[in-house]
Design a protein around this motif. Structure first.
Motif, PDB file in Angstrom:
ATOM      1  N   PHE A 168      41.466  34.778  56.013  1.00  0.00           N
ATOM      2  CA  PHE A 168      40.734  35.452  57.089  1.00  0.00           C
ATOM      3  C   PHE A 168      41.227  36.891  57.164  1.00  0.00           C
ATOM      4  N   PHE A 169      40.315  37.843  57.097  1.00  0.00           N
ATOM      5  CA  PHE A 169      40.687  39.255  57.233  1.00  0.00           C
ATOM      6  C   PHE A 169      40.293  39.717  58.634  1.00  0.00           C
ATOM      7  N   PRO A 170      41.262  39.896  59.550  1.00  0.00           N
ATOM      8  CA  PRO A 170      40.912  40.327  60.905  1.00  0.00           C
ATOM      9  C   PRO A 170      40.225  41.695  60.891  1.00  0.00           C
ATOM     10  N   LEU A 171      39.000  41.724  61.359  1.00  0.00           N
ATOM     11  CA  LEU A 171      38.204  42.944  61.409  1.00  0.00           C
ATOM     12  C   LEU A 171      37.601  43.016  62.802  1.00  0.00           C
ATOM     13  N   GLY A 172      38.143  43.886  63.634  1.00  0.00           N
ATOM     14  CA  GLY A 172      37.700  43.904  65.020  1.00  0.00           C
ATOM     15  C   GLY A 172      37.974  45.219  65.703  1.00  0.00           C
ATOM     16  N   MET A 173      37.994  45.170  67.041  1.00  0.00           N
ATOM     17  CA  MET A 173      38.237  46.355  67.851  1.00  0.00           C
ATOM     18  C   MET A 173      39.007  45.978  69.109  1.00  0.00           C
ATOM     19  N   TYR A 174      39.686  46.952  69.658  1.00  0.00           N
ATOM     20  CA  TYR A 174      40.306  46.801  70.967  1.00  0.00           C
ATOM     21  C   TYR A 174      39.224  46.783  72.044  1.00  0.00           C
ATOM     22  N   TRP A 175      39.531  46.043  73.097  1.00  0.00           N
ATOM     23  CA  TRP A 175      38.654  45.952  74.270  1.00  0.00           C
ATOM     24  C   TRP A 175      39.453  46.249  75.529  1.00  0.00           C
ATOM     25  N   GLY A 176      38.722  46.317  76.654  1.00  0.00           N
ATOM     26  CA  GLY A 176      39.340  46.239  77.963  1.00  0.00           C
ATOM     27  C   GLY A 176      39.220  44.790  78.414  1.00  0.00           C
ATOM     28  N   THR A 177      38.263  44.528  79.301  1.00  0.00           N
ATOM     29  CA  THR A 177      37.973  43.174  79.760  1.00  0.00           C
ATOM     30  C   THR A 177      36.774  42.626  79.005  1.00  0.00           C
ATOM     31  N   VAL A 178      36.869  41.389  78.544  1.00  0.00           N
ATOM     32  CA  VAL A 178      35.769  40.772  77.808  1.00  0.00           C
ATOM     33  C   VAL A 178      34.706  40.287  78.784  1.00  0.00           C
ATOM     34  N   GLU A 179      33.487  40.786  78.607  1.00  0.00           N
ATOM     35  CA  GLU A 179      32.358  40.395  79.445  1.00  0.00           C
ATOM     36  C   GLU A 179      31.185  40.005  78.560  1.00  0.00           C
ATOM     37  N   GLU A 180      30.376  39.061  79.023  1.00  0.00           N
ATOM     38  CA  GLU A 180      29.317  38.482  78.198  1.00  0.00           C
ATOM     39  C   GLU A 180      28.323  39.529  77.730  1.00  0.00           C
ATOM     40  N   GLN A 181      27.898  40.423  78.618  1.00  0.00           N
ATOM     41  CA  GLN A 181      26.904  41.430  78.241  1.00  0.00           C
ATOM     42  C   GLN A 181      27.458  42.369  77.172  1.00  0.00           C
ATOM     43  N   LYS A 182      28.713  42.753  77.297  1.00  0.00           N
ATOM     44  CA  LYS A 182      29.327  43.612  76.292  1.00  0.00           C
ATOM     45  C   LYS A 182      29.478  42.871  74.960  1.00  0.00           C
ATOM     46  N   LEU A 183      29.756  41.578  75.028  1.00  0.00           N
ATOM     47  CA  LEU A 183      29.897  40.790  73.805  1.00  0.00           C
ATOM     48  C   LEU A 183      28.596  40.742  73.018  1.00  0.00           C
ATOM     49  N   GLU A 184      27.480  40.712  73.717  1.00  0.00           N
ATOM     50  CA  GLU A 184      26.190  40.696  73.021  1.00  0.00           C
ATOM     51  C   GLU A 184      26.038  41.938  72.158  1.00  0.00           C
ATOM     52  N   LYS A 185      26.411  43.090  72.692  1.00  0.00           N
ATOM     53  CA  LYS A 185      26.341  44.331  71.912  1.00  0.00           C
ATOM     54  C   LYS A 185      27.343  44.302  70.771  1.00  0.00           C
ATOM     55  N   TYR A 186      28.554  43.873  71.058  1.00  0.00           N
ATOM     56  CA  TYR A 186      29.617  43.852  70.052  1.00  0.00           C
ATOM     57  C   TYR A 186      29.247  42.959  68.877  1.00  0.00           C
ATOM     58  N   CYS A 187      28.643  41.821  69.167  1.00  0.00           N
ATOM     59  CA  CYS A 187      28.312  40.859  68.112  1.00  0.00           C
ATOM     60  C   CYS A 187      27.115  41.300  67.274  1.00  0.00           C
ATOM     61  N   GLU A 188      26.491  42.416  67.627  1.00  0.00           N
ATOM     62  CA  GLU A 188      25.518  43.021  66.728  1.00  0.00           C
ATOM     63  C   GLU A 188      26.225  43.636  65.515  1.00  0.00           C
TER      64      GLU A 188
END
Length: 294
Positions: free
Chosen positions: A25-45
């Motif tokens: 598994f190659f961790p490929l991601g970003m730092y966040w503040g608080t995880v919220e469902e609406q923001k996750l929808e954008k992120y998962c694009e």
């Protein structure tokens, strides 16, 4: 010594690769503040497979990540004896700090979204003994997930190796330095840790937003691509950009700029994702051979 390695949920193999449920598994991601469902929808694009919430992470945020199909680090940002965050959680003695980590990790360690524990970010050198105690506690309570921490000075990075399983660095060169400064920093870092640890590093995915930074701007697509691939070429085993929360904050001020920068970042990270089978491969590299002249 053991006859067989224990079956762990997340671990680092002899090639410094992250292994999750038995698969590289190659961790490929970003730092966040608080995880919220609406923001996750954008992120998962985007092409990302994990995220790093900066605030102390509750279980409900991990639930959102699991639902969205991304893994998450669990942050314990700066909770050590005598710190402001420790006082917030009534951890005013070493024993109470131990109890806090023990209780929280026991609560979360079986959650399917957990990738690892994040418990320091550029801490002062005098706090190293406190973090060493915390790492001992984490390892005792949960050997199934690694502890990750980030530091910014290559000249003293070696002092931080004993307080984490996976070190990371976060040099942010744009706009004051050329993007090529990443290579120098990472080579110095790998020399400092003797090249014997996995490294999950932090590419710059933000503009400073400060008046004292001349010509402040978000990295261009070419600069993003250069920084990401420099990290990989010099041996990074995971890349967690800083930060999605910062980009969302700027989105409110300049939506068009966000759309442009987000598209550039997703394109570059998508190119990395496409090549992860190669990055994670441990097959012998092809070699050149002599061929007869015709």
């Amino acid at each position: 010594r053991v006859d067989e390695l224990p079956q762990r949920r997340v671990w680092i193999d002899e090639h410094q690769r992250c292994i999750v449920d038995g698969k590289p598994f190659f961790p490929l991601g970003m730092y966040w503040g608080t995880v919220e469902e609406q923001k996750l929808e954008k992120y998962c694009e985007g092409p990302f497979n994990c995220l790093m919430p900066y605030a102390v992470t509750p279980e409900k945020q991990l639930d959102l990540c699991a639902k969205a199909g991304v893994m998450s680090f669990v942050s314990f940002q700066g909770i050590i004896e005598g710190s402001k965050n420790a006082r917030k959680y009534d951890c005013n003695t070493p024993e109470k700090v131990d109890a806090f980590y023990t209780n929280r990790i026991n609560q979360l360690k079986v959650h399917p979204a957990v990738l690892g524990w994040y418990f320091f970010d550029e801490p002062p050198q005098p706090t190293i003994p406190c973090y060493r105690r915390v790492l001992d506690c984490i390892r005792k309570v949960d050997p199934d997930h690694p502890a990750w921490g980030v530091y910014h000075r290559m000249d003293v990075l070696r002092e931080y190796v004993p307080i984490c399983d996976i070190p990371g660095i976060d040099p942010y060169p744009i706009p004051t330095l050329p993007a090529g400064a990443i290579t120098r920093s990472l080579r110095e870092a790998r020399q400092a840790i003797f090249g014997n640890r996995a490294m999950w590093n932090v590419p710059q995915t933000f503009n400073w937003g400060r008046k004292d930074v001349p010509n402040d701007r978000f990295p261009t697509e070419d600069e993003l691509r250069s920084m990401y691939w420099q990290y990989i070429a010099d041996g990074a085993n995971g890349l967690i950009g800083y930060s999605f929360a910062w980009m969302l904050r700027n989105r409110e001020k300049a939506p068009a700029d966000f759309d442009r920068d987000w598209a550039s970042l997703c394109k570059v990270a998508g190119e990395v994702k496409k090549m992860t089978p190669v990055i994670l491969s441990v097959d012998p590299a092809p070699a050149l051979a002599d061929a007869p002249l015709t």
